[in-house]
Design a protein around this motif. Structure first.
Motif, PDB file in Angstrom:
ATOM      1  N   ASP A 132       0.850  -1.184   0.000  1.00 49.59           N
ATOM      2  CA  ASP A 132       0.000   0.000   0.000  1.00 49.59           C
ATOM      3  C   ASP A 132       0.889   1.239   0.000  1.00 49.59           C
ATOM      4  OD1 ASP A 132      -1.817   2.034   0.487  1.00 49.59           O
ATOM      5  OD2 ASP A 132      -2.590   1.188   2.355  1.00 49.59           O
ATOM      6  N   LEU A 133       0.848   2.031  -1.063  1.00 49.06           N
ATOM      7  CA  LEU A 133       1.687   3.226  -1.156  1.00 49.06           C
ATOM      8  C   LEU A 133       1.312   4.290  -0.136  1.00 49.06           C
ATOM      9  CD1 LEU A 133       2.127   3.660  -5.015  1.00 49.06           C
ATOM     10  CD2 LEU A 133       3.836   2.933  -3.344  1.00 49.06           C
ATOM     11  N   SER A 134       0.102   4.215   0.418  1.00 49.81           N
ATOM     12  CA  SER A 134      -0.307   5.209   1.412  1.00 49.81           C
ATOM     13  C   SER A 134      -0.006   4.765   2.848  1.00 49.81           C
ATOM     14  CB  SER A 134      -1.793   5.539   1.278  1.00 49.81           C
ATOM     15  OG  SER A 134      -2.568   4.389   1.573  1.00 49.81           O
ATOM     16  N   ALA A 135       0.605   3.579   3.004  1.00 46.18           N
ATOM     17  CA  ALA A 135       0.962   3.085   4.338  1.00 46.18           C
ATOM     18  C   ALA A 135       2.146   3.876   4.872  1.00 46.18           C
ATOM     19  CB  ALA A 135       1.316   1.602   4.274  1.00 46.18           C
ATOM     20  N   PRO A 136       2.185   4.082   6.187  1.00 50.60           N
ATOM     21  CA  PRO A 136       3.346   4.770   6.751  1.00 50.60           C
ATOM     22  C   PRO A 136       4.584   3.877   6.711  1.00 50.60           C
ATOM     23  CG  PRO A 136       1.851   4.084   8.489  1.00 50.60           C
ATOM     24  CD  PRO A 136       1.184   3.756   7.188  1.00 50.60           C
ATOM     25  N   VAL A 137       5.745   4.518   6.592  1.00 52.58           N
ATOM     26  CA  VAL A 137       7.018   3.801   6.593  1.00 52.58           C
ATOM     27  C   VAL A 137       7.634   3.951   7.969  1.00 52.58           C
ATOM     28  CG1 VAL A 137       9.339   3.704   5.602  1.00 52.58           C
ATOM     29  CG2 VAL A 137       7.402   4.255   4.150  1.00 52.58           C
ATOM     30  N   GLY A 138       8.125   2.874   8.533  1.00 49.83           N
ATOM     31  CA  GLY A 138       8.834   2.926   9.802  1.00 49.83           C
ATOM     32  C   GLY A 138      10.287   2.611   9.578  1.00 49.83           C
ATOM     33  N   GLY A 139      11.120   3.021  10.481  1.00 51.27           N
ATOM     34  CA  GLY A 139      12.538   2.702  10.381  1.00 51.27           C
ATOM     35  C   GLY A 139      13.390   3.851  10.863  1.00 51.27           C
ATOM     36  N   ALA A 140      14.664   3.575  11.019  1.00 53.46           N
ATOM     37  CA  ALA A 140      15.608   4.577  11.509  1.00 53.46           C
ATOM     38  C   ALA A 140      15.695   5.746  10.532  1.00 53.46           C
ATOM     39  CB  ALA A 140      16.979   3.950  11.698  1.00 53.46           C
ATOM     40  N   GLY A 141      15.575   6.936  11.049  1.00 55.73           N
ATOM     41  CA  GLY A 141      15.722   8.136  10.231  1.00 55.73           C
ATOM     42  C   GLY A 141      14.496   8.512   9.429  1.00 55.73           C
ATOM     43  N   VAL A 142      13.396   7.779   9.595  1.00 54.20           N
ATOM     44  CA  VAL A 142      12.177   8.054   8.844  1.00 54.20           C
ATOM     45  C   VAL A 142      11.170   8.698   9.798  1.00 54.20           C
ATOM     46  CG1 VAL A 142      10.314   7.062   7.472  1.00 54.20           C
ATOM     47  CG2 VAL A 142      12.593   6.070   7.352  1.00 54.20           C
ATOM     48  N   PRO A 143      10.688   9.919   9.470  1.00 52.82           N
ATOM     49  CA  PRO A 143       9.734  10.561  10.375  1.00 52.82           C
ATOM     50  C   PRO A 143       8.412   9.801  10.429  1.00 52.82           C
ATOM     51  CG  PRO A 143      10.057  11.890   8.397  1.00 52.82           C
ATOM     52  CD  PRO A 143      11.011  10.743   8.314  1.00 52.82           C
ATOM     53  N   ALA A 144       7.782   9.843  11.585  1.00 50.20           N
ATOM     54  CA  ALA A 144       6.501   9.163  11.771  1.00 50.20           C
ATOM     55  C   ALA A 144       5.472   9.704  10.787  1.00 50.20           C
ATOM     56  CB  ALA A 144       6.009   9.361  13.202  1.00 50.20           C
ATOM     57  N   GLY A 145       4.705   8.803  10.195  1.00 48.13           N
ATOM     58  CA  GLY A 145       3.616   9.195   9.308  1.00 48.13           C
ATOM     59  C   GLY A 145       4.006   9.361   7.854  1.00 48.13           C
ATOM     60  N   LEU A 146       5.297   9.278   7.519  1.00 52.37           N
ATOM     61  CA  LEU A 146       5.719   9.410   6.119  1.00 52.37           C
ATOM     62  C   LEU A 146       5.234   8.190   5.345  1.00 52.37           C
ATOM     63  CD1 LEU A 146       7.452  11.316   4.292  1.00 52.37           C
ATOM     64  CD2 LEU A 146       9.295   9.664   4.623  1.00 52.37           C
ATOM     65  N   THR A 147       4.577   8.390   4.207  1.00 47.08           N
ATOM     66  CA  THR A 147       4.042   7.264   3.433  1.00 47.08           C
ATOM     67  C   THR A 147       5.108   6.665   2.527  1.00 47.08           C
ATOM     68  OG1 THR A 147       3.326   8.606   1.566  1.00 47.08           O
ATOM     69  CG2 THR A 147       1.744   8.335   3.401  1.00 47.08           C
ATOM     70  N   VAL A 148       4.840   5.456   2.067  1.00 46.75           N
ATOM     71  CA  VAL A 148       5.746   4.785   1.136  1.00 46.75           C
ATOM     72  C   VAL A 148       5.928   5.652  -0.116  1.00 46.75           C
ATOM     73  CG1 VAL A 148       6.043   2.755  -0.341  1.00 46.75           C
ATOM     74  CG2 VAL A 148       5.158   2.485   1.983  1.00 46.75           C
ATOM     75  N   ALA A 149       4.841   6.193  -0.653  1.00 47.51           N
ATOM     76  CA  ALA A 149       4.930   7.025  -1.865  1.00 47.51           C
ATOM     77  C   ALA A 149       5.800   8.253  -1.629  1.00 47.51           C
ATOM     78  CB  ALA A 149       3.536   7.440  -2.331  1.00 47.51           C
ATOM     79  N   ALA A 150       5.623   8.939  -0.492  1.00 47.22           N
ATOM     80  CA  ALA A 150       6.425  10.129  -0.192  1.00 47.22           C
ATOM     81  C   ALA A 150       7.887   9.753   0.034  1.00 47.22           C
ATOM     82  CB  ALA A 150       5.863  10.851   1.025  1.00 47.22           C
ATOM     83  N   TYR A 151       8.125   8.613   0.668  1.00 47.80           N
ATOM     84  CA  TYR A 151       9.486   8.124   0.917  1.00 47.80           C
ATOM     85  C   TYR A 151      10.238   7.980  -0.398  1.00 47.80           C
ATOM     86  CZ  TYR A 151      13.019   4.763   2.663  1.00 47.80           C
ATOM     87  OH  TYR A 151      14.174   4.101   2.987  1.00 47.80           O
ATOM     88  N   TRP A 152       9.590   7.343  -1.385  1.00 41.65           N
ATOM     89  CA  TRP A 152      10.266   7.119  -2.667  1.00 41.65           C
ATOM     90  C   TRP A 152      10.290   8.369  -3.530  1.00 41.65           C
ATOM     91  CZ3 TRP A 152      13.813   3.786  -3.497  1.00 41.65           C
ATOM     92  CH2 TRP A 152      13.873   2.677  -2.658  1.00 41.65           C
TER      93      TRP A 152
END
Length: 176
Positions: free
Chosen positions: A140-160
């Protein structure tokens, strides 16, 4: 002397059994945990930026099927038909053939990922996973991404999108 020792031992056994019974009862009767829809980044934002910068194409796609095996430059590889969805970099569309080293975990038909690829520049318009990278699981591209250095709530689509643009995700506010 034996009676106090036996009484103490009986108390320890009673407490241990009671605590075990309570913990077992609590685990059996507690509601199951709610599922979390966050996607954990398989690598950090800086690595995503480096991969996106080196890739010819970055896209979200669905594995349609495995389409065979072959050896490319003495590396045993698997071939997959992948339906291209959202494109973050490049101009791919439709269904492409993707090669992956056979030593890597196999991709599942129906699985959706963000792929960083390089073109083989051949007549079949095949693409290989960028060396040293792995597909980014992304149902799901609208799912939030978790992990080191990734701000809370950032989506997969925004990450890429940020990785392709070379922007730092750490400085962004979620949803921007």
């Amino acid at each position: 002397m034996k009676k106090p020792l036996l009484a103490c031992l009986a108390a320890v056994v009673t407490v241990t059994v009671a605590a075990g019974g309570y913990l077992s009862f609590r685990d059996v009767t507690a509601p199951p945990p709610r599922p979390v829809r966050a996607v954990t980044a398989p690598y950090g934002p800086m690595e995503a930026r480096a991969a996106a910068g080196d890739a010819d194409d970055v896209f979200h796609g669905t594995v349609v099927r495995g389409s065979g095996r072959r050896t490319i430059a003495e590396i045993p590889s698997r071939l997959y038909a992948v339906r291209v969805g959202r494109v973050f970099k490049g101009r791919l569309g439709g269904t492409v053939t993707l090669t992956q080293p056979a030593a890597e975990p196999a991709l599942e038909p129906g699985g959706t990922y963000v792929f960083t690829t390089t073109s083989w520049h051949n007549a079949d318009d095949e693409h290989g996973l960028l060396p040293g990278t792995r597909p980014f699981p992304a149902p799901d591209l609208s799912a939030p991404v978790g992990g080191a250095g990734v701000p809370a709530g950032l989506t997969v689509a925004a990450y890429w999108r940020d990785a392709v643009a070379g922007r730092s995700t750490a400085a962004r506010a979620p949803g921007s």
